[in-house]
Design an enzyme around this catalytic site. Sequence first.
Site, PDB file in Angstrom:
ATOM      1  NE  ARG A  31      -7.003  62.038  37.120  1.00 51.71           N
ATOM      2  CZ  ARG A  31      -5.798  61.542  37.404  1.00 51.71           C
ATOM      3  NH1 ARG A  31      -5.385  60.443  36.801  1.00 51.71           N
ATOM      4  NH2 ARG A  31      -5.013  62.133  38.282  1.00 51.71           N
ATOM      5  CG  HIS A  77      -8.190  70.562  34.201  1.00 52.89           C
ATOM      6  ND1 HIS A  77      -8.977  69.777  35.008  1.00 52.89           N
ATOM      7  CD2 HIS A  77      -7.567  69.714  33.338  1.00 52.89           C
ATOM      8  CE1 HIS A  77      -8.857  68.508  34.651  1.00 52.89           C
ATOM      9  NE2 HIS A  77      -7.989  68.446  33.651  1.00 52.89           N
ATOM     10  CE1 TYR A 121      -1.252  76.489  12.210  1.00 52.22           C
ATOM     11  CE2 TYR A 121      -1.175  74.285  13.156  1.00 52.22           C
ATOM     12  CZ  TYR A 121      -0.537  75.349  12.541  1.00 52.22           C
ATOM     13  OH  TYR A 121       0.790  75.281  12.252  1.00 52.22           O
TER      14      TYR A 121
END
Length: 865
Positions: A31, A77, A121
Amino acid sequence: MVDQDRIIKINIEEEMKSAYIDYSMSVIVSRALPDVRDGFKPVHRRVLFGMNELGNTSDKPYKKSARIVGEVLGKYHPHGDSSVYYAMVRMAQPWSLRYPLVDGQGNFGSVDGDSPAAMRYTEARLSKLAEEMLRDIEKDTVDMQLNFDDTLKEPAVLPTRIPNLLINGASGIAVGMATNMPPHNMTEVIDGTIAYIDNRGEVTIEDLMNYVKAPDFPTGGTIYGYAGVKSAFETGRGRVVLRGKAEIEHENNHEKIIITEIPYLVNKAELIKYIADLVSDKRIDGISNVNDESDRQGMRIVVDVKKDANSSVVLNKLYKLTALQSSFSVNNIALVNGRPRMLNLKDLIGQFVNHRKDVVTRRTKFELRKAEERAHILEGLIIASDNIDEVISIIKTSQSPNEAIERLIARFALSEIQSRAIVDMRLRQLTGLEQDKLRAEYEEIEKLINHLREILENEDLLMKVIKDELVEIKEKFGDERKTEIIYASEELNPEDFYADDEMIITISHMGYIKRTPLSEFRAQNRGGVGVKGSETRDEDFVEYIYPASMHATLLIFTQKGKCYWLRVFEIPEGTRTSKGRAIQNLLNIDADDKVSAFIRIKNLTTDIEFINSHYLLFCTKRGVIKKTLLEAYSRPRANGVNAIELREGDEVIQVRMTNGNNEVLIANRNGRAIRFHESTVRVMGRTATGVRGMMLDDENDEVVGMICIKDKENETILVVSEQGYGKRSKIDDYRITNRGGKGVKTINITEKTGKLVDIKNVTDDNDLMIINKSGMTIRMKVADLGIKGRATQGVRLINLDKRNDEIASVCKVMSDPAVEDTITEECTEVENDAENVENESFDNDIVILEEEQDEDNEEPLTTEE
């Protein structure tokens, strides 16, 4: 009974240890820390791989960010969507990554800390550089591993062609460790990598630093000082000081500080707000306004400087108090073979080269295998074309494709793959042109196979392939440095925050000290009443006044023979009428001690040649004189040092700085003065007592002043009495005698003149600043005083309008002949030159001289110490 069998009793402490170790290792490996080979954490690697699998490349239209995030979440993921989206956003921000890997369209945030728009967006696709990190991934160049649900494969590392960990850096917090790696310039890193390859790894970190100069941040700025960079390159840890770029512009008689670049990871909006808060809290003076005029052309922060402020000082305060100067703490920890390691510059380049070597080797083997397979098929097709009629006959007479394959194998000794390729041939390949193409392709394949085999057998050729690919990357994506380097700079010096202006330092009888700008005093003609110079307590009065520049160092000597150091900018500033601050609050002076002399020096600790060629002359009220090298007083200590060993009942009344070739004039309270050459006083140690300089008349007599004569052609001797009378005399009026005598008369003391209070060596270029005990100050020109005989009484210099008022202090400053009614705006710059009056000691000498002594009565000198 069954439930009891299913319960396993364990030690809670051991279970906690085991669980936490498993968790911490998962965080470290999977990680928070980047892999040294491609410089990525798993989330970044998965984002780029997912975009590549989507076909979301730089030559294709943008895709919605939500589409990309969904792809990565669903396949590789399984964490929060924001973790994936913000990782992708950061790779698209040109102020976050030195070389962005994602080409974003839409609102991806700003350097002001604005958040990016929602993923529904914005749109994105891979940048061209990111494609170089994924190139050849389909050629078995890296290990593939199962994803979280074992349904798909994902790469354990990317087959990157660029040293991404160095050029883009990384940061992350694991358990028990963290990494913080700065970005570097791609051109420099590739040049360093090529040098590493050329020298077969036998290269020092110092050699690599000739190529990789320093970190290169996306926001530009200036690296201030090289020690931290050098430490980071050599050890993997270091502190890099980073400054924003600022220039001072002049516009309509106003000065502005224009900031065009800020340090890496600094929020521009918060920086501007913090500057405004500092101004409103009065922690920074001299700023009238701060505006953000940044636009698409670039960053531009405008700081308006007040008319009476010094722009350089304001800028230095901004560096000191704001994030305009910040530091980047380098901590090069990355995963090497799955384990965290601290890496220096050579390690980072070496690990990347090893990775490329492995990738190119695996790619070459893959391409060789594919080439050999194709060559094998081409051999069969060529055999078929040479025996085309028989091949056609076999195929036509066979009942099935498998029978045809078997008959072809038996007839021409072909492999099953070759026979199947012959059966699958199209009719157009039977033409002569197509047959020529087969032979040409076979020849090219043979050359390729030989080349690939040579690469695998010859390591030099393998490394050349790696180098050529690096050069190609550099030519396509390399650029100039954005961050400049100032090699010789270190931390800010205290004087950087103060303009080197001239000040008047005032000290009262009770030990209050202040500095006041010289411009606050105005010149008056001789005989004036003066202006109020300081507000003191009823029982206090101003006793000392000295000119000094802000960056000068004051050597402060006390009556008990102690030496202290004080920078002028450390003295609190006050107005002309303010009281000042108790000097005991600034220096560790004993309660029963008192300052008696000051020496002002511009560069005490840095000008080695100067301090080893100049001396300090001490004079005590009992007539003792001592000469010591200035170097002995050049190492400041907070608690001061012993400057001279005094006998009981004696005290220091004056200290002068000389160049070893001056004449000395000492005066006593009874109005006598003696002149001798300083060479008659031998050099002694810092704690020595000294020798006799002047013989006193009796127990009630005492020495009150000493001056050093440095320019006999232009200097005259000025004496001032208690009641405001003074005069100038020629130096030659005082004959040179031996050290230790009683001296000669210097002024005619009467009841009207009062006792002598000061003696100075002055020129026509000097002004006098006179302060009386009631605190009144007057400035006048020395040139207005005529030269009188040594034994005359002189003329009135100042009118004392209060009963029992007396002259307290006299100081000389350089005058400006163009100014009559206003004070000169600044004194001549202080130079480290004992010949220059500006480097002379300035203090309050109380000198009273009386009748002339016959030379025959002078006593021989003594050499007691």
